[in-house]
Design an enzyme around this catalytic site. Structure first.
Site, PDB file in Angstrom:
ATOM      1  CB  THR A  27      53.402  45.272  17.079  1.00  0.00           C
ATOM      2  OG1 THR A  27      54.248  44.143  16.804  1.00  0.00           O
ATOM      3  CG2 THR A  27      53.907  46.480  16.302  1.00  0.00           C
ATOM      4  CB  ALA A  56      57.595  41.684  14.861  1.00  0.00           C
ATOM      5  CB  ILE A  82      62.131  37.967  17.745  1.00  0.00           C
ATOM      6  CG1 ILE A  82      62.846  38.114  16.387  1.00  0.00           C
ATOM      7  CG2 ILE A  82      61.072  36.874  17.712  1.00  0.00           C
ATOM      8  CD1 ILE A  82      61.970  38.591  15.248  1.00  0.00           C
ATOM      9  CE  LYS A  83      55.906  42.649  22.953  1.00  0.00           C
ATOM     10  NZ  LYS A  83      54.628  43.383  22.828  1.00  0.00           N
ATOM     11  CB  VAL A  84      60.264  35.043  22.501  1.00  0.00           C
ATOM     12  CG1 VAL A  84      60.154  33.604  22.969  1.00  0.00           C
ATOM     13  CG2 VAL A  84      60.938  35.118  21.134  1.00  0.00           C
TER      14      VAL A  84
END
Ligand code: G3P
Length: 215
Positions: A27, A56, A82-84
């Site tokens: 996402t 996310a 975790i999208k960073v």
């Protein structure tokens, strides 16, 4: 190649999951904004449908805040990734999260140099955006080839998620290069199904079958 869907829409995720080919979901803030649900609830619902990695994205700008935000998102489900974003603060946050065992998908990657730094920081995944790179007159698939060359030479525990996919050729060409994952929008997944010769073939077999004498 693992196939992820690039959406936050639960109906689309359910439908594609029912095909039996779905390995995960990505996402982003723009995709989440299209759904009328708060972010944490949405991520929790997606995790109930798909048992693979669910990306996310954090919205903070400092490493300290990114890490705090990431810990909360990671607590939703063990499959949350975790999208960073690919920034200096993002690299610091990635290093910390990787040391804590929280998987990171480093996003908005547009160069092989960025990809190398993300791998060094301990990103579990990197997301080069092929479509957006093509959009500015660059070659998104060449970027994937360069990144795969680098990964082939070393022992990084990082998988490439080919992102910002616009059409099936992005997927098949990336697969030929050995990219680990493609995250594909719903409409492109549907296009991967279709071939006019398949439809013509089914119709011809059906018409001929009707001529076979029945007992
Ligand atoms: O989710 C990241 C990426 O896939 C976004 O794609 O279509 O907004 O360029 P797009």
């Amino acid at each position: 190649m693992k196939i992820f869907i690039d959406t936050a829409n639960l109906d689309k995720i359910r439908e594609v999951n029912s095909w039996g080919i779905l390995d995960g979901v990505t996402t982003n803030p723009s995709l989440v904004a299209k759904e009328n649900t708060d972010f944490e609830t949405l991520v929790g619902e997606i995790c109930k449908i798909v048992s693979g990695p669910i990306s996310a994205e954090v919205m903070s700008e400092t490493a300290t805040e990114m890490v705090e935000e990431a810990r909360k998102l990671a607590a939703i489900n063990k499959n949350v990734v975790i999208k960073v974003p690919m920034t200096e603060e993002g690299l610091k946050a990635t290093k910390t999260l990787a040391e804590e065992g929280i998987p990171v998908n480093m996003t908005l990657v547009f160069s092989a140099a960025q990809a190398l730094l993300a791998c060094k920081a301990g990103a579990r995944y990197i997301s080069p955006f092929v479509g957006r790179f093509d959009d500015v007159g660059e070659d998104g698939l060449r970027l994937i080839a360069e990144i795969m060359d680098i990964l082939d030479s070393y022992d990084f525990d990082t998988e490439v998620i080919v992102a910002s996919i616009r059409h099936p050729i992005h997927v098949t060409q990336a697969a030929r290069m050995g990219a680990h994952i493609a995250t594909i929008p719903y409409d492109v997944l549907k296009k991967m199904f279709n071939h006019p010769l398949t439809d013509i073939g089914i119709k011809r077999f059906k018409d001929d079958w009707a001529k076979v004498p029945k007992k």
